[in-house]
Enzyme design. Structure first.
Site, PDB file in Angstrom:
ATOM      1  N   TYR A 146     -47.086  16.451   4.955  1.00 20.46           N
ATOM      2  CA  TYR A 146     -45.924  17.202   5.392  1.00 20.46           C
ATOM      3  C   TYR A 146     -46.361  18.199   6.458  1.00 20.46           C
ATOM      4  O   TYR A 146     -47.148  19.097   6.181  1.00 20.46           O
ATOM      5  CB  TYR A 146     -45.286  17.959   4.220  1.00 20.46           C
ATOM      6  CG  TYR A 146     -43.949  18.552   4.587  1.00 20.46           C
ATOM      7  CD1 TYR A 146     -42.772  17.927   4.196  1.00 20.46           C
ATOM      8  CD2 TYR A 146     -43.855  19.701   5.354  1.00 20.46           C
ATOM      9  CE1 TYR A 146     -41.538  18.442   4.564  1.00 20.46           C
ATOM     10  CE2 TYR A 146     -42.633  20.216   5.729  1.00 20.46           C
ATOM     11  CZ  TYR A 146     -41.478  19.589   5.334  1.00 20.46           C
ATOM     12  OH  TYR A 146     -40.254  20.085   5.702  1.00 20.46           O
ATOM     13  N   GLU A 186     -55.766  34.599   0.191  1.00 21.03           N
ATOM     14  CA  GLU A 186     -55.966  33.352   0.936  1.00 21.03           C
ATOM     15  C   GLU A 186     -57.108  33.533   1.958  1.00 21.03           C
ATOM     16  O   GLU A 186     -58.043  32.752   1.992  1.00 21.03           O
ATOM     17  CB  GLU A 186     -54.654  33.013   1.651  1.00 21.03           C
ATOM     18  CG  GLU A 186     -54.677  31.728   2.458  1.00 21.03           C
ATOM     19  CD  GLU A 186     -53.398  31.583   3.288  1.00 21.03           C
ATOM     20  OE1 GLU A 186     -52.665  32.579   3.451  1.00 21.03           O
ATOM     21  OE2 GLU A 186     -53.165  30.465   3.796  1.00 21.03           O
ATOM     22  N   HIS A 187     -56.984  34.559   2.804  1.00 20.75           N
ATOM     23  CA  HIS A 187     -58.017  34.851   3.796  1.00 20.75           C
ATOM     24  C   HIS A 187     -58.637  36.197   3.476  1.00 20.75           C
ATOM     25  O   HIS A 187     -57.924  37.175   3.257  1.00 20.75           O
ATOM     26  CB  HIS A 187     -57.419  34.951   5.210  1.00 20.75           C
ATOM     27  CG  HIS A 187     -56.630  33.749   5.624  1.00 20.75           C
ATOM     28  ND1 HIS A 187     -55.257  33.713   5.571  1.00 20.75           N
ATOM     29  CD2 HIS A 187     -57.018  32.546   6.111  1.00 20.75           C
ATOM     30  CE1 HIS A 187     -54.828  32.541   6.007  1.00 20.75           C
ATOM     31  NE2 HIS A 187     -55.876  31.806   6.339  1.00 20.75           N
ATOM     32  N   GLU A 234     -61.077  11.517 -37.630  1.00 20.04           N
ATOM     33  CA  GLU A 234     -59.834  11.870 -36.929  1.00 20.04           C
ATOM     34  C   GLU A 234     -58.661  11.004 -37.398  1.00 20.04           C
ATOM     35  O   GLU A 234     -57.588  11.051 -36.805  1.00 20.04           O
ATOM     36  CB  GLU A 234     -60.035  11.762 -35.406  1.00 20.04           C
ATOM     37  CG  GLU A 234     -61.040  12.794 -34.895  1.00 20.04           C
ATOM     38  CD  GLU A 234     -61.043  12.942 -33.376  1.00 20.04           C
ATOM     39  OE1 GLU A 234     -60.426  12.106 -32.685  1.00 20.04           O
ATOM     40  OE2 GLU A 234     -61.672  13.912 -32.884  1.00 20.04           O
ATOM     41  N   SER A 278     -48.252  33.380   3.612  1.00 18.11           N
ATOM     42  CA  SER A 278     -49.648  33.561   4.009  1.00 18.11           C
ATOM     43  C   SER A 278     -50.108  35.009   3.820  1.00 18.11           C
ATOM     44  O   SER A 278     -49.286  35.914   3.691  1.00 18.11           O
ATOM     45  CB  SER A 278     -49.772  33.146   5.470  1.00 18.11           C
ATOM     46  OG  SER A 278     -51.118  32.966   5.807  1.00 18.11           O
ATOM     47  N   HIS A 334     -59.831   2.223 -34.622  1.00 14.21           N
ATOM     48  CA  HIS A 334     -60.919   2.505 -33.694  1.00 14.21           C
ATOM     49  C   HIS A 334     -62.239   2.047 -34.309  1.00 14.21           C
ATOM     50  O   HIS A 334     -63.050   1.378 -33.667  1.00 14.21           O
ATOM     51  CB  HIS A 334     -61.001   4.007 -33.397  1.00 14.21           C
ATOM     52  CG  HIS A 334     -60.026   4.483 -32.366  1.00 14.21           C
ATOM     53  ND1 HIS A 334     -58.672   4.405 -32.547  1.00 14.21           N
ATOM     54  CD2 HIS A 334     -60.218   5.042 -31.153  1.00 14.21           C
ATOM     55  CE1 HIS A 334     -58.071   4.907 -31.474  1.00 14.21           C
ATOM     56  NE2 HIS A 334     -58.996   5.297 -30.613  1.00 14.21           N
ATOM     57  N   GLN A 383     -51.974  37.984  10.931  1.00 14.31           N
ATOM     58  CA  GLN A 383     -51.370  37.411   9.732  1.00 14.31           C
ATOM     59  C   GLN A 383     -49.912  37.832   9.592  1.00 14.31           C
ATOM     60  O   GLN A 383     -49.051  37.029   9.250  1.00 14.31           O
ATOM     61  CB  GLN A 383     -52.169  37.862   8.500  1.00 14.31           C
ATOM     62  CG  GLN A 383     -51.948  36.992   7.293  1.00 14.31           C
ATOM     63  CD  GLN A 383     -52.300  35.567   7.590  1.00 14.31           C
ATOM     64  OE1 GLN A 383     -53.239  35.288   8.321  1.00 14.31           O
ATOM     65  NE2 GLN A 383     -51.513  34.644   7.090  1.00 14.31           N
ATOM     66  N   HIS A 424     -46.994  35.840  11.081  1.00 15.18           N
ATOM     67  CA  HIS A 424     -46.605  34.510  10.568  1.00 15.18           C
ATOM     68  C   HIS A 424     -45.148  34.481  10.126  1.00 15.18           C
ATOM     69  O   HIS A 424     -44.357  33.690  10.598  1.00 15.18           O
ATOM     70  CB  HIS A 424     -47.499  34.104   9.398  1.00 15.18           C
ATOM     71  CG  HIS A 424     -48.594  33.191   9.802  1.00 15.18           C
ATOM     72  ND1 HIS A 424     -48.380  31.910  10.218  1.00 15.18           N
ATOM     73  CD2 HIS A 424     -49.928  33.382   9.868  1.00 15.18           C
ATOM     74  CE1 HIS A 424     -49.530  31.347  10.527  1.00 15.18           C
ATOM     75  NE2 HIS A 424     -50.487  32.224  10.326  1.00 15.18           N
ATOM     76  N   ASN A 475     -41.648  25.223   3.660  1.00 15.02           N
ATOM     77  CA  ASN A 475     -40.909  26.420   3.248  1.00 15.02           C
ATOM     78  C   ASN A 475     -40.650  26.394   1.730  1.00 15.02           C
ATOM     79  O   ASN A 475     -41.171  25.554   1.007  1.00 15.02           O
ATOM     80  CB  ASN A 475     -39.611  26.534   4.051  1.00 15.02           C
ATOM     81  CG  ASN A 475     -38.694  25.338   3.807  1.00 15.02           C
ATOM     82  OD1 ASN A 475     -38.838  24.612   2.820  1.00 15.02           O
ATOM     83  ND2 ASN A 475     -37.764  25.125   4.706  1.00 15.02           N
ATOM     84  N   GLN A 479     -35.724  16.795   0.907  1.00 17.25           N
ATOM     85  CA  GLN A 479     -35.375  15.374   0.964  1.00 17.25           C
ATOM     86  C   GLN A 479     -36.565  14.516   1.401  1.00 17.25           C
ATOM     87  O   GLN A 479     -36.733  13.383   0.916  1.00 17.25           O
ATOM     88  CB  GLN A 479     -34.142  15.131   1.846  1.00 17.25           C
ATOM     89  CG  GLN A 479     -34.266  15.536   3.320  1.00 17.25           C
ATOM     90  CD  GLN A 479     -33.933  16.995   3.556  1.00 17.25           C
ATOM     91  OE1 GLN A 479     -33.929  17.821   2.645  1.00 17.25           O
ATOM     92  NE2 GLN A 479     -33.646  17.331   4.818  1.00 17.25           N
ATOM     93  N   ASP A 493     -58.682  29.380  11.611  1.00 15.74           N
ATOM     94  CA  ASP A 493     -57.427  28.655  11.468  1.00 15.74           C
ATOM     95  C   ASP A 493     -57.385  27.404  12.322  1.00 15.74           C
ATOM     96  O   ASP A 493     -56.633  26.477  12.048  1.00 15.74           O
ATOM     97  CB  ASP A 493     -56.254  29.545  11.917  1.00 15.74           C
ATOM     98  CG  ASP A 493     -55.832  30.505  10.822  1.00 15.74           C
ATOM     99  OD1 ASP A 493     -56.365  30.394   9.714  1.00 15.74           O
ATOM    100  OD2 ASP A 493     -54.979  31.358  11.101  1.00 15.74           O
TER     101      ASP A 493
END
Lengths: 432, 432
Positions: free
Chosen positions: B129, B326-327, B414, B236, B419, B258, B261, B213, B190, B360
């Site tokens: 994506y 994250e960073h 068990e 982010s 088995h 940052q 963004h 998103n 979708q 990045d």
């Protein structure tokens, strides 16, 4: 059991019935689990103890929810010496196998002034879910805790529901073997929620692993993102590919070893040999007679069992890949040759002397395996499930001079100009 | 920007505001996404094209949903030579870095007659994506497709929403560089549903990766289990640890890179030096003036930015681990020393010449990173995300004779007697 040819018109429907079982969460179950998870996240211990009383039938308090040192020792001491030795042997072999999964941090310097790499760091806190109910599964404790320990996880917690508020001797012994000292007598969706969000008595963890019933599976899916989970476990399954070299009695015994798990389990034989197909069908009838869990196995075979006759072994491999089974046995003359074509399976058992049952317990590989076709994209539980990787970057001024203008232009192309500015400022500036 | 001491009484509230942002799915959004996902699973292309018309504003058909060979070539040709060269350079460095993540299948024979191991097999079908909307992100295509190719994924699909039904030149060029030939002009929940369940025009995949998103994130969580997903991406974030050796202008520039963004992004500075804290605050004001995306950056800083003054660098590391950002940039005198204490972060950038922006794009490591504290348990996208492991077991009769009775006893403990039977039958029987 019915014998169906893969070319028969009803094969596709049978395939869909088997692979579709237990796949969709019931809308009602989802709602119930959502209520439990949100309630435990909000009310903590109070909600956790309420649900335990309601579902497990015993009363917990902040003082009794954790298994005490005394309870642990007392329960573990009730395991007989020879049985404890078997647990120890199993633990040793599981550890030996999983040692091969330990990955090392690395750094690389492809040019002077550039150091790049990844640090492999163990997860800090992990919760293991060991199912309770009618039986106890110490093997699951070993299979989850040993790779976690090898990964370096420091804080390992075990949750295990009980009917009477007591820990089972075998679970206690397995936990002790793995160095787990913090065990909570909780289970179900409420235990998953407690581990994911933390309560007064239960610590919040980073990852929850281990199999459970449909409620546990739904709760794990629900808290995924808040914490990490290993997988969403579905009912167990075996697929056997056999040729005329296979003994019908062994094929039947292996199918039954899976079918006895529960009524939603699936056991499928693929063979190009219709003589073998008929012989296995007869053997199944015969062996079912003497099985303690006969009723369960019979219902499982009727609903989700199949003997499928293929054109040849190549087609059997292709159909097996479509099933992507949790357990795949290759009871054929040259199993290593057949293995080459296997793309999707949790674990593959080669030859006539590698029944799934030996892999489930003590051969060494993990028995927490992807079910329901998820072997297309997931793997046995392993050391890799208990680590994460941190990327590391260190560049010198000279390397930044080379890379920087490219990065700034790339950022500009994506409309992110402050990215570029953070580079140009450095290249323009004096040495700090 | 406000300067807060970590000992101040309002620090915890600030910490919770920043780390809690974008974490909980809105109930309404979840319902909308559920409707879309179920509708696409049921009605296929018809539903997919309906939603595309409604949300992206252009009309697709089974003939036009895929980018044609001609469209791809034409779009890619519109990228200028120097820009294409930057994409190529980036692709080369990303590939060089990710090569170190390739793991090998292994087998081990710890005793004669026992062969155990794991086969590492690439996923068969992966969907990437790449977000669309106001800008296009060719870097994401490289970051997802290159590790997938290195893992050996054969069928790689790209979905990328567009406003006008046309593919962006940069996305086309990046896709071509990675050998992706099948691109679909779809996006949103979708598109995720189409990849998870398959439609007439869109193939069902095994894993969906790449950021999107809130709708895309919710859809990915919803289809998780049906397919694998990389992670649920949140907004982010950057966290900078700086001491008095850092240049205020560079710290400010990196925080802004940052913050620009989106409004939900977070930029946090941790420093024991309150002179630096004040200088960075002033620099932020100054640099904001000339930023094209000033409005976004300003709102992000106000809501989720912070300059935090700690007792010392050790406390800064401890607080950084609580954020699990994250960073993480270490703009201190001895960043390698500080790195030792970092337990939780997506990527760490060491020293004054390693701004996040260079990581990045073109240094090599992946920019698809865990956000919102999930660095506690997850990692940068990598080759390891595009493979699964199949366990392999092969035992001889002699080894089964040794292990079998133990496994049978374990199974009996068990409560799983079939088995045990699958083992005892083999040991009693004649050689097949």
């Amino acid at each position: 059991m019915n014998i169906v040819k893969t070319t028969d018109s009803d094969f596709e429907a049978l395939y869909r019935r088997i692979t579709g079982r237990g796949r969709v969460f019931d809308e009602e179950l989802w709602k119930v689990v959502k209520g439990i998870v949100e309630d435990v996240a909000r009310r903590g211990d109070e909600a956790l103890f309420d649900y335990t009383r309601r579902f497990d039938g015993h009363i917990l308090t902040a003082q009794t929810v954790a298994v005490s040192e005394g309870e642990l020792e007392e329960a573990a001491a009730r395991v007989e010496g020879p049985d404890l030795a078997i647990l120890q042997q199993a633990a040793q072999r599981i550890e030996a196998f999983h040692r091969h999964q330990i990955a090392e941090s690395w750094t690389v310097s492809e040019k002077p002034g550039s150091i790049l790499g990844q640090r492999i760091i163990p997860l800090e806190r992990v919760g293991i879910y060991a199912p309770g109910g009618s039986a106890s599964y110490p093997s699951t404790v070993l299979m989850a805790a040993i790779p976690a320990r090898l990964a370096g996880v420091e804080e390992l917690f075990l949750v295990n529901p009980s009917r009477d508020g007591k820990i089972s001797p075998l679970i206690a012994a397995a936990a002790k073997l793995c160095g787990i000292r913090r065990i909570f007598k909780i289970g179900g969706a409420q235990a998953v929620a407690a581990l994911a969000y933390g309560t007064e008595a239960i610590p919040r963890v980073d990852k929850i692993v281990g199999p459970g019933n449909a409620y546990v599976a739904a709760a794990k899916k629900m808290v995924f993102g808040q914490v990490s989970i290993d997988m969403i476990a579905g009912p167990s399954e075996i697929l056997v590919i056999a040729d005329s070299s296979a003994q019908p009695s062994l094929v039947a015994a292996d199918l039954l070893s899976q079918a006895e798990h529960d009524e939603m389990a699936s056991a499928v034989l693929l063979t190009p040999d219709d003589v073998l197909a008929r012989a296995v069908s007869a053997e199944l009838e015969r062996q079912l007679e003497n099985l303690p869990r006969r009723a369960i196995a019979q219902r499982s075979l009727e609903a989700f069992g199949a003997i499928l006759v293929t054109e040849n072994l190549d087609e059997a491999v292709a159909v097996a890949n479509r099933f992507a089974p949790e357990h795949l046995e290759l009871m054929v003359k040259d199993p290593w040759n057949l293995l080459e074509g296997i793309r999707h399976a949790g674990a593959v058992f080669l030859g006539s002397y590698t029944p799934e049952a030996v892999g489930d317990y003590i051969a060494g590989p993990n028995h927490v395996l992807p079910t329901g076709g998820t072997a297309r994209f997931s793997s046995a539980l392993g050391v890799y499930d208990f680590v994460k990787r941190i990327s590391v970057l260190s560049l010198s001024r000279e390397v930044l001079e080379e890379y920087g203008p490219q990065a700034a232009r790339f950022a500009h192309l994506e409309g992110l100009d402050a990215h570029g500015k953070s580079i140009s400022l450095r290249l323009a500036g004096k040495n700090p």
